[in-house]
Design an enzyme around this catalytic site. Structure first.
Site, mmCIF file in Angstrom:
data_model
loop_
_atom_site.group_PDB
_atom_site.id
_atom_site.type_symbol
_atom_site.label_atom_id
_atom_site.label_comp_id
_atom_site.label_asym_id
_atom_site.label_seq_id
_atom_site.Cartn_x
_atom_site.Cartn_y
_atom_site.Cartn_z
ATOM 1 N N GLY A 303 -42.091 138.666 1.479
ATOM 2 C CA GLY A 303 -42.879 138.097 2.570
ATOM 3 C C GLY A 303 -44.329 137.982 2.149
ATOM 4 O O GLY A 303 -44.647 137.778 0.979
ATOM 5 N N GLU A 304 -45.236 138.082 3.115
ATOM 6 C CA GLU A 304 -46.692 138.024 2.890
ATOM 7 C C GLU A 304 -47.165 136.640 2.455
ATOM 8 O O GLU A 304 -48.336 136.459 2.159
ATOM 9 C CB GLU A 304 -47.146 139.034 1.831
ATOM 10 C CG GLU A 304 -46.847 140.480 2.125
ATOM 11 C CD GLU A 304 -47.314 141.419 1.009
ATOM 12 O OE1 GLU A 304 -47.975 140.955 0.047
ATOM 13 O OE2 GLU A 304 -47.021 142.619 1.108
ATOM 14 N N GLY A 305 -46.268 135.664 2.322
ATOM 15 C CA GLY A 305 -46.646 134.388 1.733
ATOM 16 C C GLY A 305 -46.577 134.397 0.225
ATOM 17 O O GLY A 305 -47.049 133.463 -0.434
#
Length: 336
Positions: A303-305
């Protein structure tokens, strides 16, 4: 707040331009004149045309690229659906601010700005097994926060998220939109054991049953089963379309967050690309359902980009080849 009612938001989701055919065609024509066999750069050529279509420029630019990470907390974690406690969301937002997370490193090396937007972390959404995750007013506020984050001077945006437990609402939204049962869309998230995975599936099934009356409307699905950070990604994706900014979507949660736009408009996600396919169960199926082939497949599930940020480098490479390669005539190279 841009959206004061679901009807107002729905109208905005249906009012979508189709990009610039002229710019995309100009890219395709130029690609055929460059010193290479036609089509030999594969998806790099289509990436360049995609950039041009949504920026409306024959020669796109990537002067200002930004990564947005939206963070939210989820009441459904009370059902034991995550291996980590909810306080980790706040702690990770602090880690982002301190520059210590993976996304900080990946954004820096990709030449992208990073903007982390926490959304009422001290007020988790409702436990959707018992009540709607968000009432309309809360949902619209989160969508509006994402919408307002995007500005027209941006050339490319990446969306990511942080929220302990948020693969549960992502799987719930995917099930509600595309069917097939909760088990088909539900994975282990941050590392659930077998018992935790069963709890997660049971929670999603309970949420779908409780909110059965909402399942015909993509926006009501997003409000009843989603989360603030997912709603903000939906709003940001919509704003990017309205402003002509192409989007790189990250993993399962991010893709599920944007998916209601495709449920409302058949070309709702045409301005987006799937940066990667994550290892989280359900993401590959979701990309297939949306018709979004991923650029990368690296087994990531952070996640987190993070996956979207990695793909910036591919987009930059596509643009450099398109803008800087010589044509056959310029290079004095014979064509076939």
């Amino acid at each position: 707040m841009p959206f004061k009612s679901l009807d107002e938001l729905r109208a905005a989701c249906l009012d979508l331009h189709s990009g610039s055919d002229a710019a995309a065609n100009a890219v395709a024509h130029r690609q055929d004149t460059l010193t290479k066999p036609q089509g030999s750069l594969g998806r790099l050529e289509t990436v360049a045309a995609w950039l041009a279509r949504w920026q409306g420029r024959d020669i796109p630019k990537l002067d200002r690229v930004k990564v947005f990470v939206f963070a939210g907390n989820h009441g459904v974690t009370a059902q034991g659906v995550s291996a980590f406690p909810s306080e980790v969301t706040v702690q990770m937002v602090a880690n982002f601010a301190g520059g210590g997370a993976a996304i900080n490193q990946l954004a820096r090396i990709a030449g992208a700005e990073l903007d982390v937007i926490p959304l009422d972390l001290d007020r988790p959404t409702g436990d959707f097994t018992q009540e709607p995750a968000m009432e309309d007013e809360v949902f619209l506020a989160a969508v509006s926060a994402g919408y307002d984050a995007i500005s027209k001077e941006l050339d490319l945006v990446c969306f990511g998220e942080m929220g302990i437990g948020n693969t549960t609402p992502a799987a719930a939204i995917s099930t509600a939109l595309f069917g097939g049962g909760a088990e088909r869309w539900t994975g282990r998230g941050t590392g659930l054991d077998d018992a935790g995975l069963v709890r997660k599936i049971v929670a999603i099934e309970a949420g779908l049953k409780r909110h059965a009356m909402a399942l015909a409307d993509p926006l009501k699905i997003a409000a009843a089963l989603g989360g603030r950070e997912l709603a903000a990604i939906l709003g940001a994706t919509l704003a990017a379309r309205h402003l002509g900014v192409p989007v790189l979507l990250d993993g399962f949660v991010c893709t599920a967050a944007a998916a209601p736009l495709a449920g409302l408009h058949p070309a709702g996600l045409a301005h987006t690309m799937a940066a990667h396919v994550s290892a989280e169960s359900g993401h590959r199926r979701l990309l297939e359902a949306l018709g979004l082939p991923p650029l990368l497949d690296l087994g990531m599930r952070l996640g987190e980009g993070s996956g979207a940020c990695l793909a910036i480098n591919i987009v930059r490479s596509a643009l450099e080849c398109h803008a800087r390669m010589a044509s056959f005539a310029e290079a004095g190279v014979s064509e076939k």
